[in-house]
Design a protein around this motif. Structure first.
Motif, mmCIF file in Angstrom:
data_model
loop_
_atom_site.group_PDB
_atom_site.id
_atom_site.type_symbol
_atom_site.label_atom_id
_atom_site.label_comp_id
_atom_site.label_asym_id
_atom_site.label_seq_id
_atom_site.Cartn_x
_atom_site.Cartn_y
_atom_site.Cartn_z
ATOM 1 N N PRO A 1 -6.407 4.795 1.958
ATOM 2 C CA PRO A 1 -5.728 3.589 1.940
ATOM 3 C C PRO A 1 -5.099 3.271 3.450
ATOM 4 O O PRO A 1 -5.052 2.358 3.658
ATOM 5 C CB PRO A 1 -4.627 3.755 1.157
ATOM 6 N N PHE B 1 0.813 -1.273 -0.175
ATOM 7 C CA PHE B 1 -0.035 0.020 -0.006
ATOM 8 C C PHE B 1 0.884 1.378 -0.019
ATOM 9 O O PHE B 1 0.064 2.341 -0.064
ATOM 10 C CB PHE B 1 -0.983 -0.091 1.117
ATOM 11 N N VAL C 1 -5.464 -0.464 5.401
ATOM 12 C CA VAL C 1 -4.097 -1.102 5.978
ATOM 13 C C VAL C 1 -4.537 -1.411 7.450
ATOM 14 O O VAL C 1 -4.321 -2.598 7.675
ATOM 15 C CB VAL C 1 -3.093 -0.165 5.870
#
Length: 318
Positions: A204, A104, A208
């Motif tokens: 993002p 990521f 995660v």
């Protein structure tokens, strides 16, 4: 459930962990979002290990005063062995965390925050699973055989999976999240989402965190039965687990640039799980002494690390 833990021991342990976490968070906030250096990670790692050993020494002294030297020796060895096993298995968590962070492209300055939240989640989840496991074993002795067989199979599976890079693109949880959760493609500092209500979109960083939380659950299910092969005392199980988890953040940054050098470690962890699983399955036939368990686990890990350093991984073709 038989346990050495009394009100004073539980209170002392809880207070120590809360103070340690507060100091850690205050110092992290004081330093601001930044890239953690190897030197900083090394000092933090030594600090967490020293704290765990100091707690073990205090526990040994307390039990010795209350129940005698033999009981103190047993408790001290059980804590130390459990801590070593959980610390070693935590390395596998680190490898997965490194893969997630890289996949990521999490900014260096945000990795600390993600790991802190992940560690807090891990402590809560492990506490729940530990008390559930202790209650099951206290009421159903045969659960030890179930845990033993599970660890044995997990160790064999880990051995054959070692050296293979997991394909996150095929991960069902990640695929579901990216298909059903509205999210933006760019990071926005430390924000987990943008907007409100129906307009809310997740960053993002949120994805995660969810993946790390799920990883915590998976590894807790793998690692917690391992320590029940060493002791069924919930106080020792929980304290050794928590102290092992507390050092995860520092260990992550310590191993960040060295993960490839310990390429054979997953094989060693697989052997440790097989050994502990066999120990649980043989518990009513022959109870392996805790000191032997400690020596065996330590030797397996030391040999694996030494072989990893002596035989560097082959460079990828092309």
């Amino acid at each position: 459930m038989e346990t050495i833990g009394n009100v004073w021991l539980w209170a002392g342990f809880s207070g120590l962990v809360l103070v340690a976490l507060m100091v850690d968070l205050v110092l992290m906030r004081h330093g601001g979002a930044h890239k953690v250096t190897f030197k900083e990670a090394a000092w933090w790692s030594l600090g967490w290990v020293a704290l765990a050993l100091a707690f073990n020494a205090a526990l040994w002294w307390y039990v010795g005063e209350a129940a005698g030297p033999d009981e103190a020796r047993r408790v001290g060895l059980e804590f130390l062995t459990g801590y070593l096993v959980e610390k070693a298995l935590a390395v596998d968590n680190i490898f997965v965390f490194l893969m997630l962070m890289g996949y990521f492209a999490v900014p260096e300055e945000q990795r600390q925050r993600v790991l802190v939240i992940g560690i807090l989640l891990a402590i809560v989840l492990r506490a729940i699973l530990i008390f559930a496991g202790a209650a099951l074993i206290a009421n159903f002795h045969w659960m030890l055989y179930v845990f033993g067989a599970f660890l044995l199979l997990t160790g064999v599976k880990m051995w054959f999976a070692a050296g293979k890079e997991p394909d996150l693109e095929k991960n069902p949880v990640l695929r579901w999240l990216t298909a059903h959760v509205p999210f933006v493609r760019r990071y926005h500092g430390g924000a987990l989402w943008l907007g409100r209500g129906s307009r809310r979109k997740f960053t993002p960083l949120f994805i995660v965190l969810v993946m790390i939380g799920i990883t915590d659950v998976i590894f807790a299910v793998d690692s917690i039965p391992a320590i029940f092969a060493i002791t069924t005392d919930p106080f020792i199980v929980l304290t050794s687990n928590v102290f092992a988890v507390l050092g995860l953040r520092a260990m992550f940054f310590l191993l960040a640039g060295m993960a490839e050098r310990f390429h054979l470690l997953p094989y060693g962890l697989a052997v440790v799980l097989v050994f502990i699983g066999a120990k649980m399955l043989l518990i009513d036939v022959y109870k392996i002494p805790v000191l032997w368990s400690l020596g065996t686990v330590g030797a397996i890990l030391a040999i694996t690390v030494a072989l990893s350093l002596a035989r560097p991984p082959k460079p990828a073709a092309g």
